[in-house]
Design a protein around this motif. Structure first.
Motif, mmCIF file in Angstrom:
data_model
loop_
_atom_site.group_PDB
_atom_site.id
_atom_site.type_symbol
_atom_site.label_atom_id
_atom_site.label_comp_id
_atom_site.label_asym_id
_atom_site.label_seq_id
_atom_site.Cartn_x
_atom_site.Cartn_y
_atom_site.Cartn_z
ATOM 1 N N ASN A 52 -9.933 11.933 4.014
ATOM 2 C CA ASN A 52 -11.283 11.732 3.488
ATOM 3 C C ASN A 52 -11.508 10.400 2.785
ATOM 4 N N GLU A 53 -10.461 9.598 2.571
ATOM 5 C CA GLU A 53 -10.620 8.330 1.866
ATOM 6 C C GLU A 53 -9.992 7.197 2.675
ATOM 7 N N ALA A 54 -10.345 5.982 2.332
ATOM 8 C CA ALA A 54 -9.716 4.820 2.955
ATOM 9 C C ALA A 54 -8.244 4.777 2.565
ATOM 10 N N TRP A 55 -7.389 4.445 3.537
ATOM 11 C CA TRP A 55 -5.957 4.530 3.293
ATOM 12 C C TRP A 55 -5.453 3.501 2.289
ATOM 13 N N ASN A 56 -6.245 2.423 2.062
ATOM 14 C CA ASN A 56 -5.801 1.383 1.136
ATOM 15 C C ASN A 56 -6.511 1.436 -0.209
ATOM 16 N N SER A 57 -7.224 2.506 -0.492
ATOM 17 C CA SER A 57 -7.906 2.644 -1.782
ATOM 18 C C SER A 57 -7.502 3.954 -2.449
ATOM 19 N N PHE A 58 -7.557 3.959 -3.774
ATOM 20 C CA PHE A 58 -7.112 5.117 -4.546
ATOM 21 C C PHE A 58 -8.157 5.452 -5.608
ATOM 22 N N VAL A 103 0.840 -1.208 0.000
ATOM 23 C CA VAL A 103 0.000 0.000 0.000
ATOM 24 C C VAL A 103 0.871 1.252 0.000
ATOM 25 N N PHE A 104 1.922 1.232 0.815
ATOM 26 C CA PHE A 104 2.843 2.375 0.857
ATOM 27 C C PHE A 104 3.504 2.584 -0.504
ATOM 28 N N GLU A 138 -8.755 -4.900 -6.059
ATOM 29 C CA GLU A 138 -9.814 -4.570 -7.003
ATOM 30 C C GLU A 138 -9.347 -3.395 -7.847
ATOM 31 N N LEU A 139 -9.249 -3.615 -9.138
ATOM 32 C CA LEU A 139 -8.729 -2.586 -10.042
ATOM 33 C C LEU A 139 -9.699 -2.376 -11.195
ATOM 34 N N ALA A 140 -10.132 -1.129 -11.363
ATOM 35 C CA ALA A 140 -10.950 -0.752 -12.512
ATOM 36 C C ALA A 140 -10.052 0.016 -13.478
ATOM 37 N N SER A 141 -9.773 -0.571 -14.639
ATOM 38 C CA SER A 141 -8.852 0.063 -15.584
ATOM 39 C C SER A 141 -9.135 -0.439 -16.988
ATOM 40 N N ASN A 142 -8.384 0.110 -17.932
ATOM 41 C CA ASN A 142 -8.512 -0.320 -19.332
ATOM 42 C C ASN A 142 -7.510 -1.423 -19.684
ATOM 43 N N GLY A 157 -5.294 5.256 -17.458
ATOM 44 C CA GLY A 157 -5.921 3.944 -17.619
ATOM 45 C C GLY A 157 -6.614 3.444 -16.364
ATOM 46 N N PHE A 158 -6.106 3.817 -15.175
ATOM 47 C CA PHE A 158 -6.734 3.409 -13.917
ATOM 48 C C PHE A 158 -7.900 4.339 -13.585
ATOM 49 N N ARG A 159 -8.942 3.756 -12.978
ATOM 50 C CA ARG A 159 -10.039 4.570 -12.429
ATOM 51 C C ARG A 159 -10.049 4.478 -10.905
ATOM 52 N N THR A 160 -10.047 3.274 -10.394
ATOM 53 C CA THR A 160 -9.966 3.065 -8.940
ATOM 54 C C THR A 160 -9.105 1.835 -8.673
ATOM 55 N N LEU A 161 -8.484 1.839 -7.489
ATOM 56 C CA LEU A 161 -7.672 0.705 -7.060
ATOM 57 C C LEU A 161 -7.847 0.538 -5.562
ATOM 58 N N LYS A 162 -8.173 -0.685 -5.150
ATOM 59 C CA LYS A 162 -8.292 -0.997 -3.732
ATOM 60 C C LYS A 162 -7.455 -2.231 -3.437
ATOM 61 N N LEU A 163 -6.514 -2.073 -2.507
ATOM 62 C CA LEU A 163 -5.623 -3.166 -2.124
ATOM 63 C C LEU A 163 -6.092 -3.771 -0.810
ATOM 64 N N GLU A 164 -6.301 -5.068 -0.835
ATOM 65 C CA GLU A 164 -6.656 -5.791 0.374
ATOM 66 C C GLU A 164 -5.662 -6.930 0.583
#
Length: 491
Positions: A124-130, A73-74, A199-203, A187-194
């Motif tokens: 304002n956002e979860a630390w592991n999501s972008f 995540v870092f 979970e990655l939304a991209s092209n 190309g990326f829209r959102t990324l969440k690391l668990e």
């Protein structure tokens, strides 16, 4: 394919560390750009390759899982928020802006947008999501500014060979960053690391990053080995040269080579003196006799100074006026060269004094001029000696319009006993002696340019600390390399 992601960050980090280790202050930000650029590959490698491999072999200890996850995540945070800023500053410090205060001010100002964006995300956002749209265009602005600064530094460079080196860096880095922004930030829209999934939304363009990054690393290594990159040049021949110089124990042969050159001058001047006396030109005969005395004095000093080994060359340094130094070398040689139809021109672009050993340096220049004279055509030969500042060096260039040196031989010409001449009296010791003298001066000697049928330019590089200008000079004025480039197109 997943193991290629590991190769991506390992190669980028290794290259970044290597670049910084060679010239830390000069290459710090460029090296940091490579380190930051590899953090995304590291994060994906942890999720896609490293952790699955450890889990398959039951090697992932419970205590190690959480630190690995936090590290991934870092790493993504560094990539999204710090990488654009670091790349921009690396472009700023590449040479487009040379005022130190302005550079420091811009370094601070440009740090504010990513700091504000990162702070807003953590609040304002979860630390592991972008959410990429929240910082996409600010990152694009920093990337674009960095590319412009790299290209501007290339455009503003006046020195011919330095300009070519900057072009390689600017184009490679800019192309890689444009792809990174296109694939990851656009190309990326959102990324969440668990732990352990993401979970990655991209092209899906990011999956081609492996080819771009490994291609970049390969290109940098190729240019580093062949031409030099960011001031680094790896040459196995350089190590061989130092080894050969340490093994050289035939100082007597070096001395014989030096005496041979001086005897040729005396022989020619004696013939000219005889001709002037026979024709009744008393004044001219006196002038040539004085030249003979100068050559004899120089030869006596050489005999008394060269010891049993070439490595035992000892310098007796003093401040020498550059104009006097070059004129004292060119003066005795000009009559001899003119008799062979060879012109000799001396040009001092930067006047001042050089801390050096005048005896050994004059002998070095004499060797280079003799080699140049042997290489030029019998009629229409031209030799040029130039002196000027080139960034961190004071450089004396000796250039000829002779036959040139093949590329496969350029690395060997400074080795002892290596010669391309067919003359039985040529021992291949002149240039190795020149190399030894330059190393004693903490400087270097190198082939600046050589092209078959057009000529050769060899440069003597002295540390700038040895030079004291006679008046204020502009260090980045067009100098030796730019003029050398123009000269080779004129032959």
């Amino acid at each position: 394919m997943n193991w290629l992601y590991v190769a991506m960050f390992v190669s980028l980090w290794s290259l970044g560390i290597f670049i910084m280790s060679q010239h830390f202050r000069q290459n710090l930000w460029a090296g940091l750009s490579l380190l930051c650029g590899g953090t995304a590959s590291f994060a994906f490698s942890v999720h896609l390759t490293i952790v699955p491999f450890l889990q398959d072999h039951d090697w992932l200890a419970p205590w190690a899982s959480r630190p690995l996850y936090l590290a991934s995540v870092f790493a993504m945070t560094v990539y999204f928020y710090l990488f654009p800023y670091v790349f921009c500053i690396s472009g700023l410090r590449f040479g487009a802006v040379r005022n130190r205060k302005i550079v420091l001010l811009l370094t601070f100002i440009l740090a504010l947008p990513p700091a504000v964006l990162l702070g807003n995300r953590l609040l304002n956002e979860a630390w592991n999501s972008f959410t990429i749209s929240s910082f996409r265009w600010w990152s694009g602005l920093l990337f674009g500014l960095g590319c412009c600064l790299y290209l501007l530094s290339w455009a503003l460079e006046k020195e011919y060979y330095a300009k070519r080196a900057k072009r390689r860096v600017a184009l490679l880095f800019s192309a890689a960053v444009v792809w990174a922004f296109t694939a990851d930030f656009l190309g990326f829209r959102t990324l969440k690391l668990e732990e352990w999934r993401f979970e990655l939304a991209s092209n899906e363009a990011w999956k081609n990053n492996v080819f771009v990054i490994l291609g970049l690393v390969g290109a940098v290594m190729y240019y580093t080995i062949k031409y030099g990159f960011l001031g680094i040049k790896l040459r196995i021949e350089r190590e061989r040269l130092h080894s050969s110089m340490r093994a050289l124990t035939m100082g007597v042969s070096i001395l014989n080579h030096s005496i041979k050159n001086e005897i040729q001058k005396i022989s020619y001047l004696a013939e000219k003196t005889n001709d002037y006396i026979v024709s009744g030109q008393t004044e001219k005969s006196k002038q040539t006799i004085e030249q003979v005395h100068k050559v004899a004095r120089h030869m006596l000093m050489m005999v008394s100074r060269i010891k049993e080994k070439a490595d035992d060359i000892e310098l007796i340094e003093k401040d020498c006026d550059i104009d006097w130094l070059l004129d004292s070398v060119a003066g005795p040689l000009k009559p001899q060269l003119e008799g062979r139809g060879i012109g000799l021109q001396v040009s001092v672009e930067t006047h001042g004094t050089l801390r050096c050993d005048p005896v050994h340096l004059k002998e070095t220049l004499s060797n280079l001029l003799h080699n140049g004279a042997d290489a030029v055509p019998e009629q229409g030969g031209e030799l040029t000696v130039r002196a000027c500042l080139v960034k961190k060096h004071f450089v004396i260039e000796v250039c000829d319009n002779g036959c040139g040196i093949p590329k496969d031989r350029q690395a060997k010409i400074f080795e002892p006993f290596y010669t391309t001449k067919k003359n039985a009296l040529s021992f291949g010791l002149g240039l190795s002696y020149c190399a030894a003298v330059m190393h004693k001066h903490k400087g270097d000697i190198a082939v600046i340019e050589s092209e078959a049928g057009k000529g050769t330019a060899i440069g003597l590089y002295f540390p700038l600390s040895r030079f004291r200008p006679a008046a204020r000079v502009h260090r980045y004025a067009p100098g030796i390399f730019a003029s050398a480039g123009r000269r080779f197109t004129r032959f």
